[in-house]
Motif scaffolding. Sequence first.
Motif, PDB file in Angstrom:
ATOM      1  N   ALA A 140      23.589  14.900   6.599  1.00 49.08           N
ATOM      2  CA  ALA A 140      24.797  15.210   5.822  1.00 49.08           C
ATOM      3  C   ALA A 140      24.755  14.734   4.372  1.00 49.08           C
ATOM      4  CB  ALA A 140      26.005  14.616   6.525  1.00 49.08           C
ATOM      5  N   GLY A 141      23.701  13.999   3.986  1.00 55.79           N
ATOM      6  CA  GLY A 141      23.621  13.520   2.608  1.00 55.79           C
ATOM      7  C   GLY A 141      24.206  12.119   2.453  1.00 55.79           C
ATOM      8  N   ILE A 142      24.047  11.567   1.256  1.00 57.27           N
ATOM      9  CA  ILE A 142      24.586  10.215   0.978  1.00 57.27           C
ATOM     10  C   ILE A 142      25.292  10.267  -0.369  1.00 57.27           C
ATOM     11  CG2 ILE A 142      24.051   7.753   0.773  1.00 57.27           C
ATOM     12  CD1 ILE A 142      21.319   8.252   1.943  1.00 57.27           C
ATOM     13  N   LYS A 143      26.496   9.744  -0.426  1.00 60.56           N
ATOM     14  CA  LYS A 143      27.208   9.682  -1.706  1.00 60.56           C
ATOM     15  C   LYS A 143      27.315   8.231  -2.175  1.00 60.56           C
ATOM     16  CE  LYS A 143      29.923  13.795  -2.029  1.00 60.56           C
ATOM     17  NZ  LYS A 143      31.215  14.347  -2.361  1.00 60.56           N
ATOM     18  N   PHE A 144      27.024   8.037  -3.427  1.00 56.07           N
ATOM     19  CA  PHE A 144      27.088   6.703  -4.033  1.00 56.07           C
ATOM     20  C   PHE A 144      28.201   6.707  -5.081  1.00 56.07           C
ATOM     21  CE2 PHE A 144      22.766   7.569  -2.794  1.00 56.07           C
ATOM     22  CZ  PHE A 144      22.240   6.372  -2.326  1.00 56.07           C
ATOM     23  N   ASP A 145      28.974   5.636  -5.126  1.00 60.54           N
ATOM     24  CA  ASP A 145      29.969   5.555  -6.198  1.00 60.54           C
ATOM     25  C   ASP A 145      30.189   4.105  -6.628  1.00 60.54           C
ATOM     26  OD1 ASP A 145      31.726   6.651  -8.035  1.00 60.54           O
ATOM     27  OD2 ASP A 145      33.456   6.524  -6.705  1.00 60.54           O
ATOM     28  N   ASP A 146      30.443   3.928  -7.937  1.00 61.09           N
ATOM     29  CA  ASP A 146      30.881   2.617  -8.409  1.00 61.09           C
ATOM     30  C   ASP A 146      32.262   2.386  -7.845  1.00 61.09           C
ATOM     31  OD1 ASP A 146      28.682   1.966 -10.177  1.00 61.09           O
ATOM     32  OD2 ASP A 146      29.310   3.722 -11.304  1.00 61.09           O
ATOM     33  N   GLY A 147      32.701   1.231  -7.859  1.00 65.47           N
ATOM     34  CA  GLY A 147      32.055   0.020  -8.284  1.00 65.47           C
ATOM     35  C   GLY A 147      32.956  -1.156  -7.977  1.00 65.47           C
ATOM     36  N   PRO A 148      32.798  -2.202  -8.782  1.00 58.15           N
ATOM     37  CA  PRO A 148      33.421  -3.501  -8.487  1.00 58.15           C
ATOM     38  C   PRO A 148      34.954  -3.543  -8.441  1.00 58.15           C
ATOM     39  CG  PRO A 148      31.596  -3.735  -9.990  1.00 58.15           C
ATOM     40  CD  PRO A 148      31.828  -2.256  -9.851  1.00 58.15           C
ATOM     41  N   THR A 149      35.639  -2.563  -9.035  1.00 59.15           N
ATOM     42  CA  THR A 149      37.106  -2.625  -8.949  1.00 59.15           C
ATOM     43  C   THR A 149      37.677  -1.464  -8.128  1.00 59.15           C
ATOM     44  OG1 THR A 149      37.292  -1.529 -11.100  1.00 59.15           O
ATOM     45  CG2 THR A 149      37.423  -3.921 -11.092  1.00 59.15           C
ATOM     46  N   GLY A 150      36.821  -0.873  -7.298  1.00 59.88           N
ATOM     47  CA  GLY A 150      37.275   0.226  -6.442  1.00 59.88           C
ATOM     48  C   GLY A 150      36.555   1.515  -6.801  1.00 59.88           C
ATOM     49  N   PRO A 151      36.779   2.586  -6.025  1.00 59.14           N
ATOM     50  CA  PRO A 151      36.074   3.834  -6.273  1.00 59.14           C
ATOM     51  C   PRO A 151      36.347   4.385  -7.670  1.00 59.14           C
ATOM     52  CG  PRO A 151      37.200   3.901  -4.161  1.00 59.14           C
ATOM     53  CD  PRO A 151      37.668   2.663  -4.849  1.00 59.14           C
ATOM     54  N   ARG A 152      35.266   4.788  -8.346  1.00 62.30           N
ATOM     55  CA  ARG A 152      35.383   5.265  -9.732  1.00 62.30           C
ATOM     56  C   ARG A 152      35.507   6.797  -9.751  1.00 62.30           C
ATOM     57  NH1 ARG A 152      30.327   4.928 -13.829  1.00 62.30           N
ATOM     58  NH2 ARG A 152      31.404   5.174 -15.812  1.00 62.30           N
ATOM     59  N   PHE A 153      36.105   7.306 -10.775  1.00 65.86           N
ATOM     60  CA  PHE A 153      36.263   8.757 -10.978  1.00 65.86           C
ATOM     61  C   PHE A 153      37.036   9.418  -9.846  1.00 65.86           C
ATOM     62  CE2 PHE A 153      31.953   8.270 -13.207  1.00 65.86           C
ATOM     63  CZ  PHE A 153      32.550   8.016 -14.417  1.00 65.86           C
ATOM     64  N   GLN A 154      38.050   8.785  -9.356  1.00 70.12           N
ATOM     65  CA  GLN A 154      38.825   9.379  -8.262  1.00 70.12           C
ATOM     66  C   GLN A 154      40.163   9.900  -8.768  1.00 70.12           C
ATOM     67  OE1 GLN A 154      37.243   9.891  -5.498  1.00 70.12           O
ATOM     68  NE2 GLN A 154      35.504   8.603  -5.978  1.00 70.12           N
ATOM     69  N   LYS A 155      40.181  10.286 -10.010  1.00 72.82           N
ATOM     70  CA  LYS A 155      41.347  10.940 -10.615  1.00 72.82           C
ATOM     71  C   LYS A 155      42.646  10.160 -10.420  1.00 72.82           C
ATOM     72  CE  LYS A 155      39.191  15.416  -9.784  1.00 72.82           C
ATOM     73  NZ  LYS A 155      38.502  15.536 -11.058  1.00 72.82           N
ATOM     74  N   GLY A 156      42.531   8.856 -10.402  1.00 73.74           N
ATOM     75  CA  GLY A 156      43.729   8.030 -10.314  1.00 73.74           C
ATOM     76  C   GLY A 156      44.399   8.023  -8.950  1.00 73.74           C
ATOM     77  N   LEU A 157      43.664   8.376  -7.918  1.00 77.64           N
ATOM     78  CA  LEU A 157      44.303   8.408  -6.599  1.00 77.64           C
ATOM     79  C   LEU A 157      44.128   7.119  -5.811  1.00 77.64           C
ATOM     80  CD1 LEU A 157      43.382  12.062  -5.646  1.00 77.64           C
ATOM     81  CD2 LEU A 157      45.661  11.149  -5.991  1.00 77.64           C
ATOM     82  N   THR A 158      43.115   6.337  -6.181  1.00 76.97           N
ATOM     83  CA  THR A 158      42.847   5.114  -5.409  1.00 76.97           C
ATOM     84  C   THR A 158      43.310   3.881  -6.188  1.00 76.97           C
ATOM     85  OG1 THR A 158      40.623   5.167  -6.301  1.00 76.97           O
ATOM     86  CG2 THR A 158      40.904   6.078  -4.107  1.00 76.97           C
ATOM     87  N   ASN A 159      43.162   2.719  -5.566  1.00 77.95           N
ATOM     88  CA  ASN A 159      43.626   1.476  -6.203  1.00 77.95           C
ATOM     89  C   ASN A 159      42.659   0.990  -7.283  1.00 77.95           C
ATOM     90  OD1 ASN A 159      46.032   0.412  -4.522  1.00 77.95           O
ATOM     91  ND2 ASN A 159      44.563   1.158  -3.012  1.00 77.95           N
ATOM     92  N   SER A 160      43.202   0.308  -8.287  1.00 73.89           N
ATOM     93  CA  SER A 160      42.393  -0.310  -9.338  1.00 73.89           C
ATOM     94  C   SER A 160      42.510  -1.820  -9.178  1.00 73.89           C
ATOM     95  CB  SER A 160      42.902   0.119 -10.711  1.00 73.89           C
ATOM     96  OG  SER A 160      42.744   1.516 -10.841  1.00 73.89           O
ATOM     97  N   TRP A 161      41.536  -2.392  -8.492  1.00 71.26           N
ATOM     98  CA  TRP A 161      41.612  -3.798  -8.080  1.00 71.26           C
ATOM     99  C   TRP A 161      41.309  -4.746  -9.230  1.00 71.26           C
ATOM    100  CZ3 TRP A 161      43.410  -4.680  -3.267  1.00 71.26           C
ATOM    101  CH2 TRP A 161      43.433  -3.587  -2.402  1.00 71.26           C
ATOM    102  N   PRO A 162      41.720  -6.016  -9.106  1.00 70.89           N
ATOM    103  CA  PRO A 162      41.346  -7.003 -10.129  1.00 70.89           C
ATOM    104  C   PRO A 162      39.823  -7.102 -10.242  1.00 70.89           C
ATOM    105  CG  PRO A 162      43.059  -7.889  -8.702  1.00 70.89           C
ATOM    106  CD  PRO A 162      42.607  -6.599  -8.084  1.00 70.89           C
TER     107      PRO A 162
END
Length: 714
Positions: free
Chosen positions: A72-94
Amino acid sequence: MEEVEKKDNTKKQLNFLSWEDAKKEAKKFLQNFTLKEKISLMYGSALNPMKRCVGQIEPIKVGWFNKGVKFAGIKFDDGPTGPRFQKGLTNSWPAPINLASTFNKELVYEVGKAQGYDFYHTGINVALTPCINLLRVPQGGRIFEGYGENPFLTGELCVELIKGIQSNGVIACAKHFIGNEQEKYRIASNSIIDERTLMEIYAEPFYKAIKKGDVGCIMCSYNAVNGTLLFKNKLMNEILKEKFGFNGFIISDWYAVNDDSPDSVNNGLDINMPGTISKLPVVYGILNPSFWSKIPKYVEQNLIKEEKINETAERIISTMFKFDQIKYFPKNEYYSQNFITEESKKLNRRVAAESNILLKNENNILPINLQKIEEQNKKYKIALLGIDAFKGNFYGQEPSFSNYIKSKVKADGHLTNGYGSGTTTYNYVIVPYDGIKSKINNFKNIELIPYAKLDKNENEDIETSKKIAEICDLVLIFVHSISGEGCLKIANSFGDRNDLDILHNGNQLIEEISQINQNVIVVINSPGPVNMDWKDKVKGIIFGGFAGQESGNGIADVLFGDVNPSGHLPFVIGKKEQYPSEINGLQEYDLLSSVKNVKIDEFKDTVKYDEGLFIGQYWFDKNNKIPTYYFGYGLSYTQFEFSDLSCNYDKNLKKLTAKYKIKNIGNYDGSAVALLYLTFPSEVENYPIRVLKGFDKYLLKINEIKECLYYSLF
Ligand code: BGC
């Protein structure tokens, strides 16, 4: 089908395997893979790299019209403050530097678990975090992505983050192995590190990530160590796989592979990311091939052994089996998941508050007791000054060509993160003004006078601020500095800070206001140490780091006493010249360091780790340097008494036990952090005077006594 998948997903019980079982499963799974298919697992594609992930390994499709999915493939995403480039749908952690300030292992685990949830449901197999490079030089651009200067603290806390993330079926990726402590010429610099320093300081967090955290993935860095770029450096095999027994897979940093020699694979690199030669988003293999497209030829010529390919494929697939990613992995749950929940907001707020470090509290100016002030029945005015108290534009920039090339992003408001791949796109942000206003709103005798204005030069309006300070009973000033990854230019530097000064005339603002008003409290948002020449002139100082989406609520909770501060410095704060080395940051855009598809023939910078084991506070101790604030410093609204320390070391078990008591002798409930240092016998020459070897955090009610036990297996 859709229905079943969604239902299955919410109820899914993850089935984690031991490495032994995962390896057996991988062998079976790979039985009907051709050599070509196995090689296809080893490098990614640049197709849509910015669409909801920063890189991927393509799926392997089979059958009529490619209808069957073999892999099925592998997806990689940054990073240290939560998933990057998610169009503002996920949390932005400290930022991780704030996680480190909490010195709270359980809390870091909780954050890892919550981040794992966000990554899992955005369909990310590998989360490119934690960043465990050390704060060697305070100007280092990415220090906020890491856990401070200390290898022990970094090691212990990254283990918690890794365990938390991986508990949700997402593979964590410890990065960047190794010697990557600055941004300047990061792809063309050569770090010179002696073996002992490399092993005892810089490799320790990687050792812990592997041994205690069971991390599934490690990313090698761009730079060279002792003359060889990491992507083809034998340290990958020698240290990670042979000495530390790493079972997972090693990936390159993005576009770090810049030649087609077989050394990279032979020396331990398992995956080349994102795989193509340049950043151009064209179909890979045709117009934008990979340096690794020669692998089949190398196998034919026996320059890379076929067993090596088998081993690599097994590492990748067994790691996926271990974390139960092969049979089922969500593709993308955007539309069925609500990532920003009351629970996630609460956890963000808790970390934001708990990571504030109280550095100064003269005459107990803090906490501000609003109730008591209100009861005095006369008008009380609080000034809120400094542009960092208010909303700016800097809340996760979606990548755009002009952002990168023109580098015109400004740091013009409250800062909740640095810049580069450690950032996320914000859904919302609570700035200090919001947090403070919501507390004061209920009190009719208390008036908040907020003021800041950005002029063309991005400087504070000191004259107007002074007029306000004159008529106020108390002044809160918010100041900041920023750094990031060497791909944007902000505040005149690419990544690394040029100096440790706070920005926008902040120093002058504090100096001048403190001459007018006796009750000044300063809050600093910064990736790390700043100069505080004004420190004796103000009554209160809080170091807030970069505290994520709930930053403003977190600081308000601390200022008004809803949370008793318990953050401690994960780095020593000194003046630039007190540290063993500094970075003369890049002033101009450096094509070589930014467009990473250029072949490097010679290094542009040599970074000598001549201070050896004496990183951060250890350097200050050795050289009798008095810092502004030492590593581990942090006040509370209450006081703690530590007593009855006794230690025992069991040579056979290699087990160190320490017993001690802590009593809360002040007037507030609060959390105490105990740091355990070892001093080695004087025969051990040239060793840090005291070395951190343990820490714990305890919540104590007023007058409560706790008998504490700490043990560590070496
Ligand atoms: C950074 C990595 C990051 C990668 C993917 C690189 O430039 O150094 O930390 O994970 O990009 O975005």
